[in-house]
Scaffold this active site. Structure first.
Site, mmCIF file in Angstrom:
data_model
loop_
_atom_site.group_PDB
_atom_site.id
_atom_site.type_symbol
_atom_site.label_atom_id
_atom_site.label_comp_id
_atom_site.label_asym_id
_atom_site.label_seq_id
_atom_site.Cartn_x
_atom_site.Cartn_y
_atom_site.Cartn_z
ATOM 1 N N GLU A 66 0.434 5.837 11.690
ATOM 2 C CA GLU A 66 -1.016 5.889 11.985
ATOM 3 C C GLU A 66 -1.340 7.132 12.813
ATOM 4 O O GLU A 66 -2.155 7.088 13.729
ATOM 5 C CB GLU A 66 -1.494 4.624 12.714
ATOM 6 C CG GLU A 66 -1.050 3.298 12.133
ATOM 7 C CD GLU A 66 -1.416 3.111 10.664
ATOM 8 O OE1 GLU A 66 -2.186 3.920 10.114
ATOM 9 O OE2 GLU A 66 -0.888 2.163 10.057
ATOM 10 N N TYR B 71 0.853 -1.179 0.000
ATOM 11 C CA TYR B 71 0.000 0.000 0.000
ATOM 12 C C TYR B 71 0.891 1.232 0.000
ATOM 13 O O TYR B 71 1.519 1.562 1.008
ATOM 14 C CB TYR B 71 -0.912 -0.027 1.225
ATOM 15 C CG TYR B 71 -1.848 1.163 1.307
ATOM 16 C CD1 TYR B 71 -3.015 1.193 0.543
ATOM 17 C CD2 TYR B 71 -1.559 2.234 2.133
ATOM 18 C CE1 TYR B 71 -3.875 2.287 0.606
ATOM 19 C CE2 TYR B 71 -2.417 3.333 2.202
ATOM 20 C CZ TYR B 71 -3.563 3.350 1.437
ATOM 21 O OH TYR B 71 -4.416 4.423 1.490
#
Lengths: 697, 697
Positions: free
Chosen positions: B459, B150
């Site tokens: 994150e 990703y």
């Protein structure tokens, strides 16, 4: 090596304002005189010496750093040994002084397998050997015929030297000592330069005479064959394996199975065994090691500022180049991302560390001066007493002046603990302040941090040391209470506290720098008398007070640093050597440093009633913000003054020219050896690497 | 491999009481029911599942860990890929569920080059692909024909997704998108599984239609040849080089030079381009990613307790085996060194972290439950509204219930920041508490810490996230002040603060656990209204408040953790599943955790007038000491309850059987490959290694 980048990649540049432009803008923002500040910190002589050394090292392929971050342990150790050898050769060739040799090691910035030979081994032979032993052992060691190490720590015994298990038993029949490791935990462990390089060791072992132990003593022992470099019979020696850092050093283990050494191999300048009677000859000076440890700790304090400054240099430059998000209050139509260094949250993490690097530098310098003053004083008193001029006297010989030695010991313990913790943890803060890229080896912070970490444990574990500081402070406080204290710095602090504690203190920490120092002194006194009450009146156990002692020692260290920084700025030399525009910036760094720790430990300042709640709140908010804002424009120049060459930093993020992204990309794409290998990625394939794929294409 | 130890070495054992005896004594000191506590934490089902997986993995040579600490990067990556392949094969063979596959990865405890394929790549294709794209892309990916990653983050762009530079430009003539990297900073960077393993990538790029940007969108792109695994033309891809940790993962870079992909390769379940008109099809749900990130953050919170517990397990066991010095108040004649765990300074460092591991566990569990409750509620509302049942609704579709989502978002942001920082920094505290040996790779803490560290950055950087928490709290406070707030947890906290602030709070934090929770709530309210005043009344800039916001977010997270821990212990299930003797110990852990943070942030509790100075002093001294003393005998059993198998910990220091020194020595002497190599140590020798020496002897 992977192939060079394709042409279309070579043609790419970073978007937006270039790193070089941004750093140029930063440097234009401030008129701080970088070269003058550097001269003030290091002297021109040292700066010129370093420049010469840099030229020699950086032009020699053996010191090429480009593969450092990619190598496995064996290859790293191999390179480090090659460098150690080359450095030794250069040292002979250029007739380097000890300072030059050490400066060259600092530029290389990684430990080598000669590290413990060149420092601890030679030093111990010199200090603890007799003239006969100097001839037998020291001379070949100085000429690198013997390569050695200092083997004290054992697998089961670190700080507690008295618990060492290795024995050296005197045999009066054949006039030898038998070295033996009675248990697995007796194995020497963590010994630098022992794992692969050393053929000799100074082994600290329990001396046994007639079955009776006489405590740990140093013995000179051959451990490997001089030709084959194989371990001698009944010697089991090797490398202890990989570590969190320090992997260019061959820390080793060593076990003996009843190995005999002649009488002359006990290093006996200070104590020994009479070979005729087998009787113990008492040390004339048991406290010598005490002085050596104080020296080693002073050195750690002295280095801590520049250790931290490396991380701060890298983080500050990168945060001036890196841009992210727009300011949330930016006016409509303003475009472009904001330099990360403009965010107060980033300033709040980096700038107090920038201040700490200067604070620790001044403290280290004053620590070394204190050490030298003490040496001079001891030598003077010693000469007066007519003793062997070459030998340093122990504290028991210097009763009237011994205060200075115990002050020095306590100060060096507390500062070693505080300075090394601050430097180590500060480096990690710098690494994280670089965001994701801080995690790349190319940041240059991670490996530096990992190599530095043992400093918080060795030469006195930072937590253990705080007990010694507390013992000194309690003793000094008792002396003050009984009216028997010498008129020294700490008793003046205690007396002032006693004088004022009932009327209360009212330090104006935001308006008066001297008050700021006084508030730190007050806190030390408050915590000391509180601990004293717990121990002497409430009869609390020593163990139940360890946490208080640690807090107390930290408070004492912070007071020392704040005071030293303040005094360095008050000093007339400082004022005369620096532009009038530089001093205010250094003063802001001083205030930022002091207020940072004041707010971090706010509750201790509260409970000691040194400061009001309102002042703490203001210190935390308005004053800190205003200092960050004032220092911000000078940040890049302030780190430039540390004068780290790019070659030394070895960091993509910390480059002087700001070409951060170009360098990261180059190292990853064109240097990284992993990009010369092809994987087979499928789970049903037993083959892992296909180095042959390219050949087939 | 080096030769085995000689017989005289094999005969050696550690001196004094053996590690196994000491740990047996520890376990005998406490009657805590370890198995019952473990069942309560994990369920029997999970414990049995893990035992089965452990048997499969530990008996398979590909998962042998004995060489892990010795390998260089290439060899580590090679081994990690082999393990990833074997794991995939085992997963098919044993028909593992996703949970089983994840549990197996946890036992292996290192990232593998399949990591991003197995999670982020497949998940993104599933969530963002159309049924047609599932058939074309997801199916071969699920079968490992395509290995993917990703690719979002770029060299110059981390947190700020809108700043991404890679472009995907629509060409209406041939109905293709052209992927292009206009600058060096556009290079994809840090992309897991991209460096060596992936042949495909989901690339997040700025969609350009008719010269106009439409923001970042996901595209499915082939990057390497399926047979030769060589990069496709005009694709420049590779590994980004070594990192502080995570070196078994091939984080990569990726650049495109005008690479065309067909229309179908834009993942278009939510938004896309009409191939006929070239018009943009608006996303029906722009907030989906918001939900995914919340899920990822909740997972980080959930894992943080056990991440930290590994370090605490190792440090606790080793500090029970390691002995150093006698207690200073020990009676005359008492002999033997003291277990390090008996020193309050060591307890003060480790036991609050033991408490934190439990606190974070309960918080993580409650966080996941909150997430699930939210999902269920959204699905319910969504079903009622008759929309596509498979698609999750965004917050804008759920106005009446959206409070829960924004609560959840804020809680997950604040807890992710606090929990991951606590776990990461706690691991380093554990490592140092192991003294010198903590620095050895064999401690097992260093590599675990280094691999975990990116969690504080990815994150959502832990500092960045605190702004989102502050925004939520300010908004909630404004709603309360204007009387428009929903009746949720945070508005109840604010209302209570407003009701009492003029009469003052008087929390009995030492005598009442509920008051302890209330004091943490009070502090959050105090800091929120203070920040609100700065922003809304004093009109301070957002940037000038970032430091306050970070403090506020931390306070909010700590309140959540304290509250969750307290509520878990009040819960009837807890009371019914645990022996009556276990609960008081858990309650002591709760109190220690809360008082630890209360004293660490004492000045915030002062200034908010929640607690008296006297209570702070008592909390810091008597109460903490007494809790440490009460918890001390249960420490080893409390870490045993985490049920980490030795194979998972891979630590000499943390062995269940306490054979610390035997294991350290075995790994160093008999496994360490460096001990099979002979150095030439002399500076005049050009030769470095003499692998042939032994052959000649």
């Amino acid at each position: 090596m992977p192939p060079p980048n394709p042409d279309w990649v070579k043609a790419l540049t970073p978007s937006g304002p270039q790193g070089s432009e941004l750093l140029a803008q930063e440097r234009a923002k401030s008129d701080l005189n970088v070269d003058q500040l550097a001269t003030f910190l290091f002297t021109d002589e040292v700066l010129e010496r370093n420049a010469k050394l840099l030229e020699i090292l950086s032009s020699n392929p053996v010191f090429d750093k480009s593969q450092n971050y990619f190598r496995g342990r064996k290859e790293r150790l191999e390179a480090a040994l090659a460098r150690a050898k080359a450095l030794r050769q250069l040292s002979v060739q250029h007739q380097w002084s000890q300072e030059e040799y050490e400066a060259a090691n600092e530029l290389i910035s990684e430990p080598t397998p000669y590290g413990l030979h060149a420092f601890m081994f030679l030093k111990t032979l010199e200090e603890q050997g007799t003239p006969e032993q100097h001839k037998l052992f020291l001379e070949p060691a100085q000429n690198y015929k013997y390569i050695g190490c200092y083997a004290q720590t054992e697998l089961g015994h670190g700080s507690n030297v008295r618990g060492l298990e290795t024995t050296a038993t005197w045999d009066s029949k054949d006039k030898t000592f038998t070295l033996h490791s009675p248990h697995l935990t007796a194995s020497k462990w963590w010994i630098g330069s022992l794992g692969k390089a050393a053929n000799h060791a100074v082994v600290v072992a329990q001396l046994i005479l007639d079955g009776k132990p006489y405590g740990p003593h140093p013995f000179f022992v051959q451990i490997r064959d001089l030709k084959t470099h194989q371990p001698l019979p009944n010697v089991h020696v090797g490398d202890i394996g990989p570590k969190f850092g320090y992997n260019t050093m061959d820390n080793g283990f060593l076990l003996f199975n009843h190995v005999k050494i002649p009488h002359v191999n006990m290093l006996s300048r200070f104590s020994g065994v009479d070979p005729q009677t087998g009787r113990y000859i008492k040390p004339s000076n048991p406290a010598l090691v005490y002085g050596t440890l104080t020296y080693v700790r002073s050195t750690i304090v002295f280095q801590s500022g520049s250790v931290l400054a490396r991380g701060v240099t890298i983080a500050t430059r990168y945060c001036a180049v890196r841009r992210q998000f727009q300011d949330r209050d930016a006016a409509e139509g303003e475009s472009g991302e904001n330099q990360v260094l403009n965010y107060t949250m980033v300033q709040h993490r980096i700038l107090p560390l920038l201040a700490a690097s200067y604070a620790l530098f001044f403290t280290g310098r004053s620590m070394i001066n204190l050490y030298k003053a003490n040496q001079a004083k001891m030598a003077q008193q010693h000469a007066r007493s007519g003793s062997d001029a070459k030998r340093l006297p122990g504290p028991e010989e210097l009763n009237p002046g011994s205060d200075l030695l115990s002050d020095l010991h306590a100060i060096s313990c507390s500062l070693k603990a505080f300075a090394s913790t601050t430097a180590a943890e500060g480096l990690e803060v710098c690494r994280r302040a670089c965001g994701g890229h801080g995690y790349s080896s190319f940041s240059g912070i991670g490996s530096w941090y990992a190599d530095y970490l043992p400093t918080v444990t060795w030469e006195g574990d930072n937590y253990m040391l705080t007990q010694q500081v507390a013992r000194y402070l309690l003793k000094s406080a008792r002396a003050v209470l009984s009216g028997k204290a010498a008129d020294n710095s700490i008793s003046r602090v205690f007396n002032e506290f006693i004088r004022r504690k009932d009327v209360g203190a009212a330090f104006d920490v935001l308006g008066n720098d001297q008050h700021l120092v006084d508030a730190f002194a007050w806190r030390v006194a408050f915590l000391t008398f509180e601990a004293l009450k717990h121990r002497d009146e409430d009869k609390q156990s020593w163990n139940s007070l360890l946490i208080d002692f640690w807090r107390l020692s930290t408070a004492y260290a912070q007071y020392q640093v704040v005071k030293n920084f303040y005094e360095a700025l008050q000093d007339e030399t400082t004022k005369s050597e620096l532009d009038p525009s530089t001093l205010p910036v250094l003063r802001q760094l001083f205030q930022l440093f002091a207020l940072h720790y004041l707010t971090t430990h706010a509750s201790e300042f509260f409970t000691s009633a040194a400061i009001t709640v309102r002042q703490i709140q203001l210190a935390r908010t308005k004053s800190t913000l205003s200092l960050l804002e004032q220092i911000r424009p000078h940040a890049v120049r302030l780190v430039d003054a540390w004068k780290f060459p790019d070659w030394q930093l070895d960091s993509s993020l910390g480059r002087y020219d700001g070409k951060v992204y170009e360098d990261m990309f180059h190292r990853a794409s064109e240097v990284n050896p992993l990009n010369d290998v092809v994987f087979d990625p499928y789970p049903d394939s037993p083959i892992l690497f296909r180095e042959d794929v390219k050949a087939k294409l």
